[in-house]
Write an enzyme that holds these catalytic residues in place. Sequence first.
Site, PDB file in Angstrom:
ATOM      1  CB  SER A   1      -0.868   0.050   0.964  1.00 42.48           C
ATOM      2  OG  SER A   1      -2.119   0.744   0.953  1.00 42.48           O
TER       3      SER A   1
ATOM      4  CG  ASP B   1      -6.182  -3.159  -4.061  1.00 47.48           C
ATOM      5  OD1 ASP B   1      -6.879  -1.939  -3.253  1.00 47.48           O
ATOM      6  OD2 ASP B   1      -5.008  -3.512  -3.723  1.00 47.48           O
TER       7      ASP B   1
ATOM      8  CG  HIS C   1      -5.198  -2.835   0.041  1.00 51.62           C
ATOM      9  ND1 HIS C   1      -4.751  -2.218  -1.112  1.00 51.62           N
ATOM     10  CD2 HIS C   1      -4.611  -2.439   1.078  1.00 51.62           C
ATOM     11  CE1 HIS C   1      -4.057  -1.546  -0.760  1.00 51.62           C
ATOM     12  NE2 HIS C   1      -3.733  -1.459   0.440  1.00 51.62           N
TER      13      HIS C   1
END
Length: 518
Positions: A233, A459, A487
């Site tokens: 991320s 995602d 994710h």
Amino acid sequence: MKRVVAALLVVLVVLGLVLTALTVTSRDSPEPGSQRSLAPTTEPEPNPAAREAPRPALQRFYDQRLDWRSCGERQACARMEVPLDYRRPQGRTIEIALLKRYADGQRAGSLVVNPGGPGAPGTTYAQNAETFFREPVLRRFDVVGFDPRGTGDSAPVDCVSDEQLDAYTSGDPDPDTAAERREYLAAARAFTRGCAASDRELAQHVSTIEAARDMDVLRAVLEDDRLTYFGASYGTQLGATYADLFPQRAGRLVLDGAVDVSLSVREQSLEQARGFQTALEAYVANCIEVSDSCFLGSTVDQGLDRISTFLEELDRQPIPAGQRELTEGAAFYGIAAPLYDRTYWTYLSSALRSAFGGDGTMLMTFADAYASRNPDGSYADNSMEANVAINCLDDPSSTDAAGVEAEIPAFLEASPVLGRSFAWGLLGCSGQQVRSTEKPRDIRAAGAPPILVIGTTRDPATPLKWAEALADQLESGVLIRRDGDGHTGYNAGNSCVDRAVEAYLIRGTVPRSDPLSC
């Protein structure tokens, strides 16, 4: 009230840790297909530049010896000293909290990890490495997590009280009256001003670039010529920044759930609104597919309308959630958080069923997981505050209420359910009072070895197109596309992705196909 773009990215870690009482058996179903063809890459010789001494004033930081002390089974903790301001290394210093999870087998080296946010503590990520990394990685690497400056136990920023943070997270994310808009703006300004009021000098030096400089000190004290790194991320932005600053010291870097570092705040917010809309549609479609009578309706549109109506009802009248009230703001995060991982969709359905019946307790549990809020009302970490402090230092751009109103049509087109909330997130840095001393970089990582960049088709937080863009921006980026939900892509039930990542980290094998579609 927050910059939704990156604030939600901490959920990958905190959701799994706070809700461990919920039994989870699998993530995405393993996808069919044989092992992808991989072309071996020769292990690079240690680069002389990696051993070159930093400028003399920084040498003492690079030469420090850490005092590792046991802090759990097969784990050790230490603290690393770094300059608060790298331009003035003889001035104030801060300590970076570290946690090492020792390799289970024959050690190949250290794997430095970051879970995203910005704001999520990396020590927690390493402490729970068995949740996020598979056995081949755990066997060969010491997994080393660090709390980036300003977060966790590394000189944490402190912007508001716990009571103010409660109000911040439960506030109306979609103000539709003049009074609500004034309240929204006042809360956003109080938050950013609070970060500077608590420790202005610290608030000025928690940028991503400075955290990446800390990572090079960490590489040196771990006695590694090159950095081996896994970032998820926002951790992909941090890793890409490191590769751009120190391309000759970058080793094997995996950037999973990649962020497009070239986008403006407005562009990121708009794309993330689309990402959550896509994930929400996939969730509703799954409910219809697996149930003869989905409680949301018989079509995706009906399901989305039901959720929208529920949020509108909460805006008018919150519902009980234990001793608290579930507001529209808390429900927004309570719905968004489980979309990060498909295994939580069943629990999201249970939470919504209960909330439709007037009990918001379970949705509030998801919202609390997002915010790292403990049952007693305290907060497990400062991830919410650090998120705002770091994001607004990296890019302090903001807009006013009139500007948000002008953007709402575009955001509603991107996400009819959540678009307005994402649009109002553009106010998140209002009142920012400090500016970074680091100049923005056009990140290319010229001269770095191959860097794996992973994106997932559905995602919600970091859309696939971000990974495609980052892989293209990095001169040595190699893209892996995962077809799936949730994710990030590694350790998500896709053996193609898992084998590619592990072959790269352990043997230096780079996918022959770019992009590699899994």
